[in-house]
Motif scaffolding. Structure first.
Motif, PDB file in Angstrom:
ATOM      1  N   MET A   1       0.736  -1.239  -0.017  1.00  0.00           N
ATOM      2  CA  MET A   1       0.020  -0.008  -0.129  1.00  0.00           C
ATOM      3  C   MET A   1       1.092   1.226   0.106  1.00  0.00           C
ATOM      4  SD  MET A   1      -2.969   1.347   2.772  1.00  0.00           S
ATOM      5  CE  MET A   1      -3.917  -0.223   2.392  1.00  0.00           C
ATOM      6  N   ILE A   2       0.471   2.223  -0.907  1.00  0.00           N
ATOM      7  CA  ILE A   2       1.150   3.630  -0.939  1.00  0.00           C
ATOM      8  C   ILE A   2       1.181   4.318   0.356  1.00  0.00           C
ATOM      9  CG2 ILE A   2      -0.612   4.749  -2.042  1.00  0.00           C
ATOM     10  CD1 ILE A   2       1.595   6.034  -3.657  1.00  0.00           C
ATOM     11  N   GLN A   3       2.335   5.003   0.836  1.00  0.00           N
ATOM     12  CA  GLN A   3       2.160   5.760   2.031  1.00  0.00           C
ATOM     13  C   GLN A   3       2.182   7.198   1.586  1.00  0.00           C
ATOM     14  OE1 GLN A   3       2.177   4.594   5.094  1.00  0.00           O
ATOM     15  NE2 GLN A   3       2.429   2.482   4.410  1.00  0.00           N
ATOM     16  N   VAL A   4       1.074   7.979   2.033  1.00  0.00           N
ATOM     17  CA  VAL A   4       0.866   9.177   1.696  1.00  0.00           C
ATOM     18  C   VAL A   4       1.289  10.302   2.876  1.00  0.00           C
ATOM     19  CG1 VAL A   4      -1.067   8.746   0.115  1.00  0.00           C
ATOM     20  CG2 VAL A   4      -1.481   9.128   2.434  1.00  0.00           C
ATOM     21  N   GLU A  13       1.906   1.224  -9.324  1.00  0.00           N
ATOM     22  CA  GLU A  13       1.896   0.327 -10.322  1.00  0.00           C
ATOM     23  C   GLU A  13       1.280  -1.125  -9.736  1.00  0.00           C
ATOM     24  OE1 GLU A  13       5.552  -0.606 -12.240  1.00  0.00           O
ATOM     25  OE2 GLU A  13       5.590   1.574 -13.220  1.00  0.00           O
ATOM     26  N   LYS A  14       0.520  -1.935 -10.419  1.00  0.00           N
ATOM     27  CA  LYS A  14      -0.138  -2.817  -9.787  1.00  0.00           C
ATOM     28  C   LYS A  14       0.064  -4.036 -10.792  1.00  0.00           C
ATOM     29  CE  LYS A  14      -4.349  -4.529  -7.571  1.00  0.00           C
ATOM     30  NZ  LYS A  14      -5.502  -4.224  -7.273  1.00  0.00           N
ATOM     31  N   SER A  15       0.183  -5.062 -10.118  1.00  0.00           N
ATOM     32  CA  SER A  15       0.348  -6.345 -11.099  1.00  0.00           C
ATOM     33  C   SER A  15      -1.056  -6.754 -11.816  1.00  0.00           C
ATOM     34  CB  SER A  15       0.938  -7.638 -10.302  1.00  0.00           C
ATOM     35  OG  SER A  15       1.106  -8.883 -11.001  1.00  0.00           O
ATOM     36  N   SER A  16      -0.974  -7.421 -12.944  1.00  0.00           N
ATOM     37  CA  SER A  16      -2.088  -7.634 -13.596  1.00  0.00           C
ATOM     38  C   SER A  16      -2.277  -9.199 -13.116  1.00  0.00           C
ATOM     39  CB  SER A  16      -1.880  -7.700 -15.166  1.00  0.00           C
ATOM     40  OG  SER A  16      -1.065  -8.463 -15.499  1.00  0.00           O
ATOM     41  N   GLY A  17      -1.643  -9.595 -12.509  1.00  0.00           N
ATOM     42  CA  GLY A  17      -1.853 -11.389 -12.164  1.00  0.00           C
ATOM     43  C   GLY A  17      -1.373 -12.308 -13.420  1.00  0.00           C
ATOM     44  N   VAL A  18      -1.024 -11.824 -14.389  1.00  0.00           N
ATOM     45  CA  VAL A  18      -0.642 -12.604 -15.771  1.00  0.00           C
ATOM     46  C   VAL A  18       0.670 -13.033 -15.603  1.00  0.00           C
ATOM     47  CG1 VAL A  18      -0.608 -12.987 -18.140  1.00  0.00           C
ATOM     48  CG2 VAL A  18      -2.646 -11.508 -16.959  1.00  0.00           C
ATOM     49  N   ARG A  19       0.989 -14.338 -15.414  1.00  0.00           N
ATOM     50  CA  ARG A  19       2.509 -14.713 -15.595  1.00  0.00           C
ATOM     51  C   ARG A  19       2.363 -15.968 -16.698  1.00  0.00           C
ATOM     52  NH1 ARG A  19       1.252 -14.053 -10.222  1.00  0.00           N
ATOM     53  NH2 ARG A  19       3.047 -12.964  -8.973  1.00  0.00           N
TER      54      ARG A  19
END
Length: 646
Positions: A1-4, A13-19
């Motif tokens: 989680m990003i810290q503000v 950036e978030k992973s698409s889950g595609v490997r």
């Protein structure tokens, strides 16, 4: 989680889950046999027949697999691993001392071999007796450094030729130095390895070998050069050949050097033998020395010439030779390796199978990441009991690697009756991970005037597998009118359709000769493909496709390990495995007109129960509908009576 922490816009950036799951290679072959050279019990990668020639010496009449490797590449194979096994073979060696003729202080041992996976390995064989070491001092610091040239020579039709050569410059005997001789040569040489095993003497701190003494401290001043013409003579073992060097003025040594070399080229025409001529024509003259010790010209024989005479020395003489500081003999020390023997080719089962603990024989493939096809042509020549034992162990091993074994038949199995008898005697070899082909093939023998030689078919068929996989896919049967056997001149037995029909139900794949199509493969059954067995792994393409999917998913799902075992993970698994299977469906690997008819991927709470999750297990079920070969084509023809309308 990003810290503000401050007002503004944050990007993450978030992973698409595609490997992506990448399909593995399907036709990497392995050959186990004896060869005239090569590392013992080490799997060596060959990407072409040229690689095989360099590493193992090419075709040998005593090595059935050498013909198989050549056939593999000629029929479309692209990569293979070769393991050499032998009995009582010895590597050529020599101990280098600080005295040219030996008898001084030992410095290091030299053994024919090279590094494999970071370790020194011996390369036994008589070939090593042709290795020569040349040591000279045309180095950056002649007082503490030397150059080493390693050459492999061979005599053919009365001519001694250099087959390959390696040079290592500015070496030192100081351990720990960046240019320490043992470290540099061992890491870079494909011909020899150095060690100090059994040598107790301390390492020297200066250049360890005898150097010719300079005849003076001649400088490069004009006054030091004799007047033209410069009268010299050279002797390469056939007598002195006088020549002169003409020039204008009073040149310095750097200017004089190329003039002497050019004159040597002309003097070589006076030689009476090819060896003498090559030594003189290939000779070089170099300027060596320093400002403090003075300069001189160094004369080196033509060691790299086409005709190579290892024992020859080359001397320089003449009225002005001493004034130039030319040494009386070549500034080099040459040493020959000796004691290499080929040993005997493997004739017993233990030599070919080896042991898993020592990684010998077939188990040398443990160091190879992926192997799909195993070929052992020599096994067919063993006594029946040994043959059965080797093939049984090989089948078990290659099955554990998700590979496929190609079994060969003895040369005397050259008729329909003989093949039927062989099958009945070897029913214990039946396996879904093996196949056998009949009859043997005849190919031109390049080391016997291209006369025909009977060879096992495994190498040819393995190459055919590779060609079919590359052009059509692993799901296509490596058989049919497209499956031409390249470089096959004839077959040991010409089968008729009825004879083919007698062998096919037994699970024997036939090699046939048809007009126009020439010699082709006409069968695609595993040894589990006899009609009586009614096996679901009856056909080679189905079994190999399953192995391909298994290995690809095995490698492509390793990311799953240690992930949280719940629905988000299962969804990712279904996505990634489904994409891989959909790719195969789009290429035509499965039956069915829709993905639902062709395959399924299941991973959910039904496949993975709470008990499985508690035990850290995730279960993935993958099913596919394979394409079965059109083995029998039935044409129904009916005659029409005519127009029956009244």
């Amino acid at each position: 989680m990003i810290q503000v922490s401050y007002p503004g816009v944050y990007v993450q950036e978030k992973s698409s889950g595609v490997r992506t799951i990448t399909g593995v290679a399907t036709s990497i072959a392995a050959f186990i046999d004896g060869f005239p050279r090569g590392l013992l019990d080490e799997a060596v990668q060959c990407l072409s027949y040229a690689d095989f020639e360099r590493e193992f010496g090419g075709i040998s009449t005593d090595s059935p697999a050498s013909y198989g490797v050549k056939q593999f590449f000629q029929n479309g194979g692209g990569e293979c691993w070769v393991v050499r096994v032998s009995d009582s073979a010895a590597a050529a060696t020599v101990t280098v001392s600080d005295t040219a003729g030996g008898g001084g202080t030992d410095l290091f041992n030299v053994t024919a071999g090279r590094q494999m996976r970071g370790l020194s390995a011996q390369n036994p064989g008589t070939w090593g007796n042709g290795v020569r070491l040349d040591i000279d001092y045309d180095s950056f610091d002649p007082s503490a450094q030397f150059n080493l040239t390693v050459s492999e020579v061979a005599t053919s039709n009365g001519r001694t030729q250099v087959l390959r050569s390696e040079s290592f410059r500015n070496l030192t005997m100081q351990a720990g130095a960046p240019n320490f001789a043992l470290d540099v040569v061992n890491a870079g040489s494909a011909i020899v390895q150095l060690d100090r095993n059994g040598i107790a003497t301390a390492l020297p701190t200066v250049a360890p070998f005898p150097r010719p003494a300079a005849t003076g401290t001649l400088g490069t001043t004009v006054a030091a050069i004799p007047a033209s013409p410069l009268l010299l003579s050279v002797d390469a073992g056939g007598g002195a050949r006088a020549f002169s060097v003409a020039y204008t003025g009073s040149p310095d040594l750097p200017t004089l050097r190329p003039l002497i070399e050019a004159a040597l080229r002309s003097a070589s025409a006076l030689a009476t033998t090819d060896a003498e001529r090559a030594l003189i024509a290939g000779a070089t003259v170099k300027l060596v020395g320093s400002v403090g010790t003075g300069f001189r010209l160094q004369f080196l024989a033509g060691r790299g010439a086409t005709s190579y005479l290892p024992a020859a020395t080359l001397t320089m003489g003449g009225t002005s030779a001493a004034a130039l500081g030319l040494p009386g003999a070549t500034n080099a020390q040459q040493i020959a390796l000796a004691g290499g023997t080929d040993g005997t080719m493997p004739v017993n089962a233990p030599e070919l199978t080896g042991t898993l603990a020592a990684k010998t024989g077939i188990y040398a493939l443990e160091d190879v990441d992926l192997v799909n096809l195993l070929c052992m042509p020599r096994v067919a020549d063993l006594p029946a009991t040994n043959m059965n034992a080797v093939y049984s162990e090989a089948t078990t091993y290659i099955a554990s690697r998700r590979g496929f074994l190609l079994i060969d038949i003895p040369e005397q199995t050259a008729s329909l009756d003989a093949m039927q008898t062989w099958m009945s005697q070897n029913d214990s070899l039946r396996s879904r991970d093996a196949a056998v082909y009949f009859p043997r093939t005849f190919v031109p023998d390049p080391v016997n005037g291209n006369r025909l030689r009977s060879i096992a078919s495994s190498g040819t068929v393995a190459g055919l597998y590779g060609r079919t996989d590359a052009t059509r896919g692993v799901w296509k049967a490596p058989a049919g009118t497209e499956a031409k056997l390249e470089n096959v001149q004839s077959l040991a037995y010409l089968l008729t359709d009825l004879q083919n029909g007698a062998l096919n139900p037994l699970g024997v794949n036939c090699l046939r000769t048809f007009p126009v199509y020439s010699h082709i493969c006409w069968g695609a059954r595993t040894l589990d493909g006899a009609d009586q067995l009614a096996s679901e792994w009856k056909y080679i393409p189905i079994r190999r496709l399953a192995l391909y999917i298994e290995e690809s998913l095995f490698r492509g799902t390793k990311w799953v390990v240690f992930e949280p075992n719940d629905e988000p993970l299962w969804a990712q698994i279904r996505l990634n495995v489904g994409v891989f299977m959909r790719g195969l469906f789009n290429q035509g690997a499965f039956q069915g007109s829709t993905p639902a008819e062709a395959y399924f991927v299941k991973c959910d709470k039904e496949t993975t129960t709470q008990a499985d999750r508690n035990a850290g297990i995730v279960n993935i079920e993958v099913g596919f509908a394979p394409l079965k070969p059109a083995e029998f084509v039935v044409l129904t023809i009916q005659q029409i009576a005519g127009d029956l309308q009244v």
